[in-house]
Design an enzyme around this catalytic site. Structure first.
Site, mmCIF file in Angstrom:
data_model
loop_
_atom_site.group_PDB
_atom_site.id
_atom_site.type_symbol
_atom_site.label_atom_id
_atom_site.label_comp_id
_atom_site.label_asym_id
_atom_site.label_seq_id
_atom_site.Cartn_x
_atom_site.Cartn_y
_atom_site.Cartn_z
ATOM 1 N N GLU A 6 0.781 -1.240 0.000
ATOM 2 C CA GLU A 6 0.000 0.000 0.000
ATOM 3 C C GLU A 6 0.813 1.290 0.000
ATOM 4 O OE1 GLU A 6 -2.618 -0.402 3.341
ATOM 5 O OE2 GLU A 6 -3.481 -2.261 2.616
ATOM 6 N N GLU A 8 -5.899 -8.260 1.219
ATOM 7 C CA GLU A 8 -6.448 -7.964 2.541
ATOM 8 C C GLU A 8 -7.933 -7.667 2.418
ATOM 9 O OE1 GLU A 8 -4.376 -5.020 4.865
ATOM 10 O OE2 GLU A 8 -2.415 -5.800 4.265
HETATM 11 C C1 BGC Z 1 -2.731 -2.615 6.390
HETATM 12 C C2 BGC Z 1 -2.708 -3.477 7.638
HETATM 13 C C3 BGC Z 1 -3.725 -2.966 8.636
HETATM 14 C C4 BGC Z 1 -5.091 -3.018 7.993
HETATM 15 C C5 BGC Z 1 -6.224 -2.575 8.896
HETATM 16 C C6 BGC Z 1 -4.129 -2.312 5.904
HETATM 17 O O1 BGC Z 1 -4.155 -1.124 5.208
HETATM 18 O O2 BGC Z 1 -1.976 -3.203 5.376
HETATM 19 O O3 BGC Z 1 -1.410 -3.478 8.149
HETATM 20 O O4 BGC Z 1 -3.699 -3.684 9.818
HETATM 21 O O5 BGC Z 1 -5.077 -2.140 6.899
HETATM 22 O O6 BGC Z 1 -6.124 -1.240 9.239
#
Ligand code: BGC
Length: 475
Positions: free
Chosen positions: A211, A390
């Site tokens: 990111e 994610e």
């Molecule tokens: C990040 C994680 C973070 C998650 C929740 C993502 O943007 O890569 O490290 O824990 O968001 O906030």
């Protein structure tokens, strides 16, 4: 009911080094990063920028990784996404070691390679014990039948490259300016060449940068509220950082590809932007917001197109960029917005955002269809395969996680099967509760709940649902 996914579709979970490693032993303690210094600095805590929670009291993954990897296997995962800590591997400055560098006409590096001699010098400077420990973790993932998806940079910089506290109070008071210093790109280039060589046999899929959009916007645009280092709020600086990170990605891409021959990419965190009414002006401001937050970085890192004055047209196109093999999509939330004459978002756009109605503990708006909408747009414009790296929810009570996960995966299945979007895998964020950056331990994303006092992991109900999905069982 069963969810339909292609046969070779990958199911996994994600964690990151800084968010999980420390907490169970002395050996695991490491304070040599900008994020550590930032999170524990009394002035930054006093200003309310960070929670004050200590990242050193986290999950203890460094020591307890076997338990977590076994749990992931038990869930039926076929891959495990994790990251390595640059500063742990190189606790000392590597800038005295020379590398072969080619530059563009603006003096920005395009390719950074270690010679055999400089590789040997890097090895001498590296922490070999740490490297061996990471190899043990990767081997354990592999012997448990899962692929290793490795991110080489998930946010913390070595402290010898970035002093976020000084940068916050007075940018000119330090040379350690992180991504605002050309030195950081050069050192990242060397680091990427190095880790590609040492971990080549252990990694199945590489991610250069997690990111870049979030690093830049949270650190340099919304720095006053987000609590991300160095806590700056300046739009020009933000896009300077996005430009630097795009170069860094491309250099690392070339090194990892050359050294390992495996797939290499990076991930962004696009929100899904939805109009709150059908006024043409709303559509106009929506396009503008989406362009600045989702598109600018992809145009830069994938296509080499740099729109420095943010007018929608690139002033410079870097033709020697390598691009990416895939694009990682970290999808969490939707934003509903409307044209609003009285608003002045980022000092640029007359737009107002609505509050969420179905919200996570973080106040993020839950909208499962968005995962397909953003993936579809990204694939259509950039033509690359996609991984959902994610997707998950801050939900300490585990009240919404089952529905959240099921609905997102239902949408994803539809997007793949009916719309033919080439999405290769889904990684739930996260396997375990962990140190949630500026928010500390309050925000809980884990399929496994972690008791930070005893380091005990407890399977949440939502993990049982994810297990059934991973194993292709009847729901
Ligand atoms: C990040 C994680 C973070 C998650 C929740 C993502 O943007 O890569 O490290 O824990 O968001 O906030």
């Amino acid at each position: 009911m069963k969810l339909d996914f292609p046969k070779d579709f990958i199911f996994g979970c994600g964690i990151s080094a800084f968010q999980t490693e420390m907490g169970a032993s002395k050996e695991a303690f490491f304070d040599g990063t900008d994020w550590y210094k930032w999170s524990t600095n009394p002035q930054i805590i006093k200003k309310g920028l960070v929670s004050g929670d200590d990242p050193a009291e986290s999950d203890g993954f460094w020591d307890l990784y076997k338990e977590d990897v076994s749990n992931a296997k038990q869930l039926g995962q076929t891959a495990f996404r994790t990251s390595i800590e640059w500063g742990r591997i190189f606790p000392e400055d590597t800038s005295s070691i020379e590398a072969n560098i080619t530059y563009n006409k603006y003096g920005e590096p395009l390719d950074i390679r270690l010679t055999e001699d400089s590789y040997a010098q890097m090895k001498k400077k590296s922490n070999l014990k740490v490297i061996e420990h990471y190899k043990d973790i990767f081997s354990y993932i592999k012997i448990n039948g899962m692929k290793v998806f490795l991110t080489i940079y998930h946010w913390p910089l070595p402290e010898w490259l970035h002093d976020p506290v000084r940068c916050h109070f007075d940018l000119n008071s330090t040379d350690k300016k992180g991504w605002l210093s050309p030195k950081t790109i050069v050192e990242f280039g060397k680091y990427s060449d190095f880790v590609g060589r040492v971990f080549s046999d252990y990694v199945d899929s590489w991610e250069t940068i997690n990111e870049p959009d979030v690093i830049a916007t949270e650190g340099y645009l919304f720095g006053n509220e987000s609590g991300f280092p160095p806590g700056i709020s300046d739009i020009k600086t933000t896009f300077k950082v996005e430009r630097a990170l795009s170069f860094a990605h491309n250099i690392a891409y070339k090194n990892l590809k050359r050294n390992t021959g495996k797939e290499v990419g990076f991930a962004i965190a696009p929100a899904y932007y939805m109009p709150g009414d059908d006024q043409p002006m709303t559509m106009e401001v929506l396009q503008r917001v989406r362009y600045l937050h989702n598109e600018w970085i992809l145009n830069a890192a994938v296509l080499g197109q740099f729109d420095d004055d943010l007018d929608g047209t690139p002033e410079y196109i870097e033709t020697n960029f390598a691009g990416t093999d895939y694009i990682g999509v970290d999808y969490y939330q939707r934003h509903i917005l409307k044209y609003d004459e009285k608003s002045n978002y980022l000092g640029l756009i007359k737009v107002k955002f609505e509050k969420c109605t179905d919200c996570s503990d973080f106040g993020w708006d839950i909208y499962p269809e968005g995962i397909v909408e953003v993936s579809k747009w990204i694939h259509k414009k950039y033509g690359k395969p996609i991984y959902i790296f994610e997707n998950g929810i801050a939900d300490a009570g585990d009240n919404k996680r089952e529905r959240y996960t099921l609905e997102h995966l239902k949408s994803l299945s539809r997007g793949i099967i009916e719309e033919g979007i080439p999405i290769r895998g889904y990684f739930h964020w996260s396997l375990i509760d962990n140190f949630e950056w500026a928010s500390g331990y309050k925000m809980r994303f884990g399929l496994y709940e972690v008791d930070y006092n005893t380091k005990e992991r407890r399977k949440r109900k939502s993990a049982e649902l994810y297990e059934k999905i991973c194993k292709g069982l009847e729901l």
